[in-house]
Scaffold this active site. Structure first.
Site, short mmCIF file in Angstrom:
data_model
loop_
_atom_site.label_atom_id
_atom_site.label_comp_id
_atom_site.label_asym_id
_atom_site.label_seq_id
_atom_site.Cartn_x
_atom_site.Cartn_y
_atom_site.Cartn_z
N GLU A 108 7.29 -0.53 9.84
CA GLU A 108 6.80 -0.29 8.48
C GLU A 108 5.88 0.94 8.52
O GLU A 108 4.67 0.83 8.37
CB GLU A 108 6.03 -1.50 7.96
CG GLU A 108 6.89 -2.58 7.36
CD GLU A 108 6.07 -3.58 6.56
OE1 GLU A 108 6.51 -3.97 5.48
OE2 GLU A 108 4.96 -3.95 7.02
N GLU B 41 4.76 -13.61 5.81
CA GLU B 41 4.00 -12.56 6.50
C GLU B 41 2.51 -12.85 6.51
O GLU B 41 1.88 -13.00 5.46
CB GLU B 41 4.26 -11.20 5.87
CG GLU B 41 3.56 -10.07 6.60
CD GLU B 41 4.04 -8.70 6.21
OE1 GLU B 41 3.70 -7.74 6.92
OE2 GLU B 41 4.77 -8.57 5.21
#
Length: 288
Positions: free
Chosen positions: A243, A149
């Site tokens: 998220e 990420e």
């Protein structure tokens, strides 16, 4: 594309009842539940089997999200810490295999949240890449993708844009080490979000989505239709996972830096409604 959400949306601690949460996200219409990777190594084989059985029955895919603690930092200058990090990620992947989860995602290349006590970027890259090569060997054997990420400058110094993420993946040199791009972080670091997605191309293994203030997609002003068009341009057919962080208080808010209520004092029913509307919005914008 398959659409999902992180497990922690309904609470403010990094925990949940996974069986009930799987049922809830399936009822809402999601394809994916992203679980806390650290939880998997704390579970018994019986608990892991129950997760696998429930997910299979619901037609859900499980992905696993990791932000290792500092004592498991793959970029640490301390060899024992790096060794512990490699061992930890391999243990997680073995547990993932038991629930048929094939995608490990997050800032596994170092630790999170970063404390910036050391910012030796060149040294961190060398150490992290060497460690990740060991992890990649296990990932290839287990058939698991490790999606690195890219974070913003306030959460890491190691890789903060798509270009750096691509270089990292290329230096590791494994078909199982891919890129995770997140619209929240991209909004801070990239000049143009859709063009960064096009640059990532086939190396993108996972996408996280959220507004610039970490609200649900559709609650803010990011160019979702253009983002969806870029994903279609590269033929992206993997996970698009929300998220969302709306709730103040607890460890989640402390780590994510949520200092005010972003959900209009929402109860569980309101949170369900918000995320269902966001899913409908995202599917429309990404598949028009």
């Amino acid at each position: 594309m398959k659409f999902g959400t992180l497990y922690s949306y309904w609470g403010n601690e990094w925990k949940c009842d996974y069986i009930e949460t799987m049922k809830k996200v399936s009822d809402i219409g999601f394809d994916i539940l992203e679980v806390g990777a650290q939880h998997l190594v704390e579970m018994t084989d019986g608990q892991l089997d129950a997760m696998r059985h429930t997910a299979r029955g619901l037609g859900l895919t499980l992905t696993a999200n990791i932000g290792p603690a500092k004592d498991k930092d793959l970029a640490s200058p301390v060899p024992e810490v790096r060794e512990a990090g490699v061992k930890y990620l391999i243990e997680i992947m073995k547990a993932m295999d038991k629930i048929d989860s094939r995608s490990l995602v997050g800032a596994m290349y170092s630790f999170w949240p970063c404390d910036f006590q050391s910012v030796d970027k060149e040294g961190a890259w060398k150490r992290s890449i060497a460690s990740m090569k060991e992890v990649a060997g296990a990932a290839e054997a287990l058939g698991i993708e490790c999606c690195q990420e890219v974070l913003n400058r306030y959460e890491t110094y190691i890789m903060t844009d798509c270009e750096e993420g691509l270089r990292y993946c290329e230096l590791v040199g494994s078909r199982n080490v891919l890129l995770l791009l997140d619209t929240f972080h991209m909004n801070i670091e990239e000049d143009n979000i859709p063009e960064a997605i096009r640059k990532g191309g086939a190396r993108i293994g996972h996408i996280h989505v959220g507004e610039a203030n970490r609200k649900l997609p559709g609650m803010g002003s990011l160019p979702w239709r253009e983002i969806g068009r870029a994903l279609r341009d590269i033929g992206y057919e993997k996970g698009v996972v929300m998220e969302p962080f709306l709730l103040p208080g607890g460890k989640v808010a402390e780590d994510i830096k949520v200092w005010r209520d972003l959900g209009n004092h929402a109860d569980e029913g309101m949170l369900d409604g918000y995320i269902k509307s966001s899913l409908d919005f995202l599917k429309h914008e990404f598949t028009f």
